[in-house]
Scaffold this motif. Sequence first.
Motif, PDB file in Angstrom:
ATOM      1  N   TYR A  55     -16.907   4.861  -5.460  1.00  0.00           N
ATOM      2  CA  TYR A  55     -16.292   5.367  -6.697  1.00  0.00           C
ATOM      3  C   TYR A  55     -16.360   4.313  -7.799  1.00  0.00           C
ATOM      4  CZ  TYR A  55     -14.274   8.799  -3.479  1.00  0.00           C
ATOM      5  OH  TYR A  55     -14.094   9.770  -2.537  1.00  0.00           O
TER       6      TYR A  55
ATOM      7  N   VAL B 107      -3.568  -1.286  -8.733  1.00  0.00           N
ATOM      8  CA  VAL B 107      -2.380  -0.477  -8.446  1.00  0.00           C
ATOM      9  C   VAL B 107      -2.732   0.699  -7.533  1.00  0.00           C
ATOM     10  CG1 VAL B 107      -0.679   1.049  -9.517  1.00  0.00           C
ATOM     11  CG2 VAL B 107      -1.133  -1.166 -10.515  1.00  0.00           C
ATOM     12  N   ALA B 108      -4.001   1.078  -7.540  1.00  0.00           N
ATOM     13  CA  ALA B 108      -4.431   2.215  -6.716  1.00  0.00           C
ATOM     14  C   ALA B 108      -4.392   1.837  -5.231  1.00  0.00           C
ATOM     15  CB  ALA B 108      -5.838   2.639  -7.113  1.00  0.00           C
ATOM     16  N   PRO B 109      -4.093   2.820  -4.381  1.00  0.00           N
ATOM     17  CA  PRO B 109      -3.984   2.516  -2.946  1.00  0.00           C
ATOM     18  C   PRO B 109      -5.356   2.416  -2.282  1.00  0.00           C
ATOM     19  CG  PRO B 109      -3.499   4.817  -3.329  1.00  0.00           C
ATOM     20  CD  PRO B 109      -3.768   4.214  -4.668  1.00  0.00           C
ATOM     21  N   ILE B 110      -6.128   1.417  -2.695  1.00  0.00           N
ATOM     22  CA  ILE B 110      -7.457   1.228  -2.112  1.00  0.00           C
ATOM     23  C   ILE B 110      -7.548  -0.196  -1.576  1.00  0.00           C
ATOM     24  CG2 ILE B 110      -8.636   2.910  -3.570  1.00  0.00           C
ATOM     25  CD1 ILE B 110      -9.480   0.608  -5.388  1.00  0.00           C
TER      26      ILE B 110
ATOM     27  N   PHE C 137       1.374   4.153 -12.754  1.00  0.00           N
ATOM     28  CA  PHE C 137       1.542   2.974 -13.607  1.00  0.00           C
ATOM     29  C   PHE C 137       0.814   3.196 -14.926  1.00  0.00           C
ATOM     30  CE2 PHE C 137      -0.348  -1.412 -14.502  1.00  0.00           C
ATOM     31  CZ  PHE C 137       0.756  -1.858 -15.215  1.00  0.00           C
TER      32      PHE C 137
ATOM     33  N   ARG D 260       2.146   1.706  -3.467  1.00  0.00           N
ATOM     34  CA  ARG D 260       1.082   2.177  -4.377  1.00  0.00           C
ATOM     35  C   ARG D 260       0.885   3.683  -4.299  1.00  0.00           C
ATOM     36  NH1 ARG D 260      -2.253  -2.712  -2.311  1.00  0.00           N
ATOM     37  NH2 ARG D 260      -1.409  -4.330  -3.672  1.00  0.00           N
TER      38      ARG D 260
ATOM     39  N   ARG E 123      -7.983  18.264  -6.806  1.00  0.00           N
ATOM     40  CA  ARG E 123      -8.382  17.391  -7.911  1.00  0.00           C
ATOM     41  C   ARG E 123      -8.586  18.177  -9.208  1.00  0.00           C
ATOM     42  NH1 ARG E 123     -13.760  14.514  -6.392  1.00  0.00           N
ATOM     43  NH2 ARG E 123     -12.812  13.998  -4.401  1.00  0.00           N
TER      44      ARG E 123
ATOM     45  N   LYS F 149     -10.045  10.301  -7.438  1.00  0.00           N
ATOM     46  CA  LYS F 149     -10.798   9.861  -6.258  1.00  0.00           C
ATOM     47  C   LYS F 149     -10.171   8.602  -5.673  1.00  0.00           C
ATOM     48  CE  LYS F 149     -15.279  11.607  -7.754  1.00  0.00           C
ATOM     49  NZ  LYS F 149     -16.486  11.151  -8.489  1.00  0.00           N
ATOM     50  N   LEU F 150      -9.779   7.685  -6.540  1.00  0.00           N
ATOM     51  CA  LEU F 150      -9.190   6.440  -6.041  1.00  0.00           C
ATOM     52  C   LEU F 150      -7.867   6.707  -5.313  1.00  0.00           C
ATOM     53  CD1 LEU F 150      -9.863   3.976  -9.005  1.00  0.00           C
ATOM     54  CD2 LEU F 150     -11.032   4.076  -6.804  1.00  0.00           C
ATOM     55  N   TYR F 151      -7.221   7.828  -5.649  1.00  0.00           N
ATOM     56  CA  TYR F 151      -5.979   8.173  -4.969  1.00  0.00           C
ATOM     57  C   TYR F 151      -6.212   9.174  -3.848  1.00  0.00           C
ATOM     58  CZ  TYR F 151      -3.096   5.378  -8.000  1.00  0.00           C
ATOM     59  OH  TYR F 151      -2.519   4.299  -8.634  1.00  0.00           O
ATOM     60  N   HIS F 152      -7.471   9.318  -3.458  1.00  0.00           N
ATOM     61  CA  HIS F 152      -7.826  10.145  -2.308  1.00  0.00           C
ATOM     62  C   HIS F 152      -7.332  11.573  -2.419  1.00  0.00           C
ATOM     63  CE1 HIS F 152      -7.352   5.904  -0.890  1.00  0.00           C
ATOM     64  NE2 HIS F 152      -8.609   6.114  -0.592  1.00  0.00           N
TER      65      HIS F 152
ATOM     66  N   GLU G 186      -3.066  10.104 -16.504  1.00  0.00           N
ATOM     67  CA  GLU G 186      -3.605   9.404 -15.343  1.00  0.00           C
ATOM     68  C   GLU G 186      -2.500   8.937 -14.419  1.00  0.00           C
ATOM     69  OE1 GLU G 186      -7.581   7.177 -16.540  1.00  0.00           O
ATOM     70  OE2 GLU G 186      -6.252   5.943 -15.361  1.00  0.00           O
TER      71      GLU G 186
ATOM     72  N   ASP H 202       0.812  -1.206   0.000  1.00  0.00           N
ATOM     73  CA  ASP H 202       0.000   0.000   0.000  1.00  0.00           C
ATOM     74  C   ASP H 202       0.853   1.267   0.000  1.00  0.00           C
ATOM     75  OD1 ASP H 202      -2.876  -0.034  -0.154  1.00  0.00           O
ATOM     76  OD2 ASP H 202      -2.782   1.457   1.465  1.00  0.00           O
TER      77      ASP H 202
ATOM     78  N   LYS I 250     -16.155   4.219   0.759  1.00  0.00           N
ATOM     79  CA  LYS I 250     -16.016   5.370  -0.120  1.00  0.00           C
ATOM     80  C   LYS I 250     -15.442   4.925  -1.468  1.00  0.00           C
ATOM     81  CE  LYS I 250     -13.337   9.070   0.771  1.00  0.00           C
ATOM     82  NZ  LYS I 250     -12.627   9.918   1.735  1.00  0.00           N
ATOM     83  N   GLU I 251     -14.398   4.112  -1.400  1.00  0.00           N
ATOM     84  CA  GLU I 251     -13.762   3.636  -2.631  1.00  0.00           C
ATOM     85  C   GLU I 251     -14.735   2.779  -3.426  1.00  0.00           C
ATOM     86  OE1 GLU I 251     -12.321   3.403   0.341  1.00  0.00           O
ATOM     87  OE2 GLU I 251     -10.307   4.265   0.234  1.00  0.00           O
TER      88      GLU I 251
ATOM     89  N   GLU J  11     -11.032  12.001 -13.173  1.00  0.00           N
ATOM     90  CA  GLU J  11     -11.725  12.220 -11.896  1.00  0.00           C
ATOM     91  C   GLU J  11     -11.773  10.936 -11.072  1.00  0.00           C
ATOM     92  OE1 GLU J  11     -15.438  13.894 -13.040  1.00  0.00           O
ATOM     93  OE2 GLU J  11     -14.649  15.955 -13.058  1.00  0.00           O
ATOM     94  N   LEU J  12     -12.115   9.847 -11.753  1.00  0.00           N
ATOM     95  CA  LEU J  12     -12.177   8.562 -11.056  1.00  0.00           C
ATOM     96  C   LEU J  12     -10.815   8.234 -10.443  1.00  0.00           C
ATOM     97  CD1 LEU J  12     -13.523   5.853 -10.352  1.00  0.00           C
ATOM     98  CD2 LEU J  12     -12.831   5.023 -12.582  1.00  0.00           C
TER      99      LEU J  12
END
Lengths: 330, 301
Positions: free
Chosen positions: B7, B129-132, A81, A76, A112, A103-106, A148, A73, B3-4, A99-100
């Motif tokens: 999304y 790969v995303a930190p989720i 990538f 990541r 954003r 969001k996934l990367y907080h 991205e 984690d 939350k993830e 945007e997605l």
Amino acid sequence: MPIIEVRDLRKVYNGSVAALKGISFDVEEGEIFGFLGPNGAGKTTTVHILCTLITPTGGLAKVCGFDVVKEPDKVRRKIGFVPQDISVDDDLTARENLELHAKLYHMPRSLREKRIEEMLELVGLQERADSLVKTFSGGMRRRLEIAEGLLHSPEVLFLDEPTIGLDPASRMTIWEQLRELNKEGVTVFLTTHYMDEADRLCDRVAIIDLGEIRAIGRPSELKEEVGGDVLILKTNNPDKLLEKLLSLPFVNSATSQDGTLRITVKSGEKAIPLIFEEARSLGVNIEAVSLSKPTLDDVFVRHTGKSLRDEKIDMIERFKQYMLMKRRRR
Amino acid sequence: MLKEACYVCERELKHFIRMRVQIISSIVTPIVWLVFFGYSMNMMSSGLGGINILNVFIGGERSVFLYFLTSALNATPLQSLVIQNYLGISYLDFFYSGVIGVTVMFACVFSGLSIIWDKRFGFFNKLLVAPIPRLSIMLGKTMYATVRGLIQGVIILGFSFLIGARIRTGVVGVALALVFMLLLSLGFGAFSMSLGIKLADQEALFGIINMITLPLFISSGAFMPVDTMPGWLQVIAYGNPLTYLVDALRLCLLGGPYSALGLPFSLIDVAPRLMRDLIALSVFTGTFLIIGTLLFRGSVK
């Protein structure tokens, strides 16, 4: 401390197929590092291990100081990538894709929007930001993919075959963008089977074949190892000149064939005037001269005994089929 | 985690909204069932002396209406017949809950496809790969299946109402029906995800889904009461999660029969049976949520 540290990394698929046979290398912060090798050499496997997608069978891999197996984690959060198969979402717009991702990367909402605009500008997609990705060309998709990968400001960007199947103009654009970003301090790790890409873009290159690293170094150094530049001379008295050339310190090797001399020297540009001087003093006429630089393909041949050129067609064909399949998708 | 998952779910919903043909077909098909089949059976049952014809058609001892009336009332067939005539339940009233159930199933059961597509086109790797949290990916996709099942179910419910099917229990009944729809959507979503995780190509998923949906669909009691089925089919019916949803929807929307006495159609009369349905559906949904989670954990490192 190197930003990527790999020691004796091994990967065996299904208990029998050895994709990586114990590779070791370091990538320093701020470098553009390239993995050059043919299909099936183990490039994608390496990238996938470093991006925490698959677990290695053995060995150690650290990115930004974190072990990819024990602290995936944390890794990541530090990396971007860009996969080989373009995987931006066809049924979303460019902006929605970004945007997605954000969001996934907080990423906080305020950051954003600003970052998305910046990235769209960097890859030159502002005008198409709200079009569906399925209307994009291959080059545009790849650029969006890179945007991205960079959106969350990673310390290391991994790119697996970033310019495969692209036209020369798009490739140049992507190279420029990668250089630009590298100047801003992002470490870039890419795989490629294009020797010009490795040569012109990378600070250092590792030659990989059949799961083993065969050579590693700056492209210029690797090419010098091949034995230097090649000079082809046409002259009226090859034997006399050959004899003299063999005694010169800067000539690595020289052979004569049908009145043509083939000489390898460290630096062709510097050697030509010197050779001409020698020839004049001997009274030998040089009728024609050509200089060719060794390529990374020559390096590849030297280390693996085969050429990379044959691979190219395979890969491009595969990519085309992939794109076709993707279009048929829905 | 949640939350993830939201999304991931949001992305799937955007896809759904953009697939116009799919939206239209997923709504038109149940409407065709409802109108073509529901109305033609209605004509047979009401126009030609109703119950007898329906009895002939189904070939059972008891009528469609008696099915739930007798079970709810625990009354003799004769008593039920009287009440049935008084209430005048049409085949459409009987049938629409079944169509809603089947619609919900079909809305969810293909949702595992999205995992297969994402795996094939690399988007799955991008999510990984995303930190989720890993599980948020599966959770998000299952959430999408649930939302979609619910939306389509509600559309068909609304349409049934428009063409004359009756909801006799009011707001509470509808709310309860939604809870049941949600529960089964979640279960079928998790079931489809489990398949999607395991299978490498979409043809295999299509094959399996097509193979199992038809028997589920026919044995569910959507067309005819389970009680009128041959014994061996009843065994299948009681092992079929869709049966419990269809039954629960029918009970929730039509209620018990006591309005004959001038009171509102009551849900309390049917509460034990609803409880049985709730338990059966919870077991099904719970099982596949666990299976899906384990498979997903096993497939991503």
